[in-house]
Scaffold this motif. Structure first.
Motif, PDB file in Angstrom:
ATOM      1  N   GLY A 287     -26.669  81.194  37.831  1.00 49.72           N
ATOM      2  CA  GLY A 287     -25.513  80.900  37.226  1.00 49.72           C
ATOM      3  C   GLY A 287     -24.137  80.840  37.577  1.00 49.72           C
ATOM      4  O   GLY A 287     -23.182  80.150  37.527  1.00 49.72           O
TER       5      GLY A 287
ATOM      6  N   ARG B 150     -22.756  74.950  33.581  1.00 46.76           N
ATOM      7  CA  ARG B 150     -23.192  76.457  32.919  1.00 46.76           C
ATOM      8  C   ARG B 150     -23.113  76.185  31.600  1.00 46.76           C
ATOM      9  O   ARG B 150     -23.795  76.856  30.929  1.00 46.76           O
TER      10      ARG B 150
ATOM     11  N   ARG C 182     -25.989  76.626  28.856  1.00 51.42           N
ATOM     12  CA  ARG C 182     -25.948  77.763  27.879  1.00 51.42           C
ATOM     13  C   ARG C 182     -26.015  77.394  26.679  1.00 51.42           C
ATOM     14  O   ARG C 182     -26.684  77.849  25.626  1.00 51.42           O
TER      15      ARG C 182
END
Length: 498
Positions: A333, A341, A345
């Motif tokens: 990450g 990212r 997520r």
């Protein structure tokens, strides 16, 4: 005439003919491509890995009787393996190096192509401009202040700059057609299952991703498809076989076709006047070819459809990042870009049931689309909502930058479950290009055609989408439009050989 000028001027089919006749050697061609790559490197920044030494060795040993013997080539730095060559996937995450060739790589080499480089891509192919923290900005050879598109932007830049006449590309949401439209090239997004991705993968993004190429000419796209399509033992499915060769389809008159044109934005966002001019130019060429063109609407292709597509892609990205972490043995990450990212997520938050339901809705809409357009041999529609943007124009600024930063730093990704907020981010990601994902979802073929040059001298292509498995009609129509327009002779004005 210098070999560099011949390389810059000819398409792959023409270069192979010169090699087959003995008028030029593979080594001369590859040396010219390497030289031109060096000359244009600062201008376009399109190479991820140089394969120059391997290329010279292959050129010296290649069988000159092969259909594309000695033709310089580039392979995208994403989703395809070449033994011993690092795969960055446009990322700062440590590279992977395969100890095998993909089936598609084997087919390229068997055709006589000589890879001289891998081409740049945005991180994991997520952006429709080729700009990354790992490699910087890849620039448009027609005007280096403007984008080359994405995610196969490095491939398109190398072809448009005359470094190679044809380059491998892939398309999960427009990533062949967008760079082709930005760079004055032909970009065929093939039918789902036409070209295998094995053994690196069985499919990508739930089947949305396909492989083929960006090319200078329609005949190159057709010939390369003949040399690379077909089932593989490890591929889970394959598109129906063509009636004949794709090259023969590109060489024949298409007859009188029934075409449609779709002008609306599925996102309900602005469309530039230049885009509509490009679409009108395509319609005019089609009518010059004797075809009927009927205006249609696709009311079921709207924001809900695009939201489902984005949701499924986010879940696929989450899975890919998990795989990357497992490969390198630690979380990645901190090494990926902020936008990647955030998308990953969000993908982790979407339940398996929600993804399945989204895929079911997309499949149902795809069936409705194919039924609605079944009477037409092809549907013309835009690729780009605007001419090629200035470099950096897709970067978030102001409130958008603040929002993305807060979503990332404060781990506020659950807010994206609010449809209005997710829709806002979707619009910011896709405002440059609204249409290409339609065919990635439906699995239909679609070909980007370089029909227009803007008042500022930038290419702006449109696309023709066809019936599933029917690249032949698209190639025949495209070749006729190419002949009527003369676009095959256009070249970017960058570093023109003396």
């Amino acid at each position: 005439m210098s070999v560099e000028k011949i390389l810059w001027q000819e398409d792959a089919t023409g270069l192979a003919a010169l090699v087959n006749k003995g008028d030029i050697s593979p080594v001369e061609l590859v040396d010219a491509a390497i030289s031109r790559a060096a000359k244009t490197a600062h201008d376009i920044n399109a190479i991820a890995e140089k394969l120059f030494d391997q290329a010279r060795g292959r050129a010296a040993a290649v069988d000159r009787r092969l259909p594309l013997a000695g033709v310089p080539f580039a392979i995208k730095d994403l989703g395809i393996a070449m033994k011993g060559v690092p795969i960055h996937s446009g990322s700062k995450v440590p590279v992977s190096v395969a100890d095998f060739d993909s089936v598609l790589t084997d087919r390229y080499l068997a055709a006589g192509l000589v890879p001289i480089a891998t081409s740049t891509t945005p991180e994991h192919g997520l952006r429709l401009v080729t700009e990354s923290a790992a490699f910087g900005i890849t620039r448009n050879p027609w005007n280096t202040g403007h984008v080359t598109g994405g995610s196969s932007g490095g491939a398109a830049a190398l072809v448009a700059a005359g470094v190679v006449p044809v380059a491998h590309a892939s398309d999960g949401g427009g990533s062949i057609r967008v760079p082709a439209a930005c760079n004055g090239l032909v970009g065929l997004k093939t039918s789902r299952g036409r070209i295998p991705m094995s053994p690196l993968a069985s499919e990508g993004w739930y089947g949305f991703v396909v492989n083929h190429a960006v090319t200078r000419s329609v005949r190159d796209s057709a010939l390369l498809l003949d040399l690379t399509y077909g089932p593989d033992n490890l591929a889970p499915y394959a598109a129906r076989p063509p009636h004949g060769s794709f090259a023969a389809a590109a060489a024949r008159d298409p007859g009188k076709l029934k075409l449609a044109v779709y002008r609306k934005s599925p996102l309900g966002l602005d469309i530039s006047a230049e885009t509509l001019k490009a679409l009108d130019a395509a319609v005019a060429l089609a009518r010059d070819g004797g075809h009927s063109v009927e205006e249609i609407d696709l009311p079921f292709i709207g924001r809900g459809f695009m939201m489902d597509f984005v949701t499924c892609v986010a879940s696929a990205v989450a899975g890919a990042l998990r795989s990357e972490s497992e490969r390198v043995g630690r979380p990645v990450g901190g090494e990926i870009e902020r936008a990647t990212r955030v998308v990953g997520r969000f993908g982790e938050l979407v339940s398996g049931g929600a993804v399945y339901a989204a895929l079911e809705r997309l499949s149902a809409t795809s069936r409705q689309l194919m039924t609605h357009t079944a009477a037409y041999d092809a549907v013309l529609m835009p690729v780009l909502a605007h001419p090629p943007l200035k470099c950096g124009a897709m970067d978030p600024t102001g409130a958008d930058d603040f929002l993305e930063n807060m979503l990332d730093k404060l781990h506020l990704t659950p807010l994206l479950k609010v449809k209005a907020l997710l829709g806002q981010l979707m619009d910011k990601s896709l405002w440059f290009t609204h249409w290409p994902a339609i065919q990635n979802v439906s699995g239909q073929p679609s070909i980007a055609l370089p029909v227009h040059i803007t008042a500022d001298g930038l290419p702006l292509g449109i696309q023709a989408a066809g019936r599933h498995g029917d690249e032949e009609t698209l190639l025949s129509l495209a070749a006729q439009m190419e002949k009527l327009s003369g676009w095959r002779e256009r070249r970017a004005p960058l570093q023109v050989p003396a």
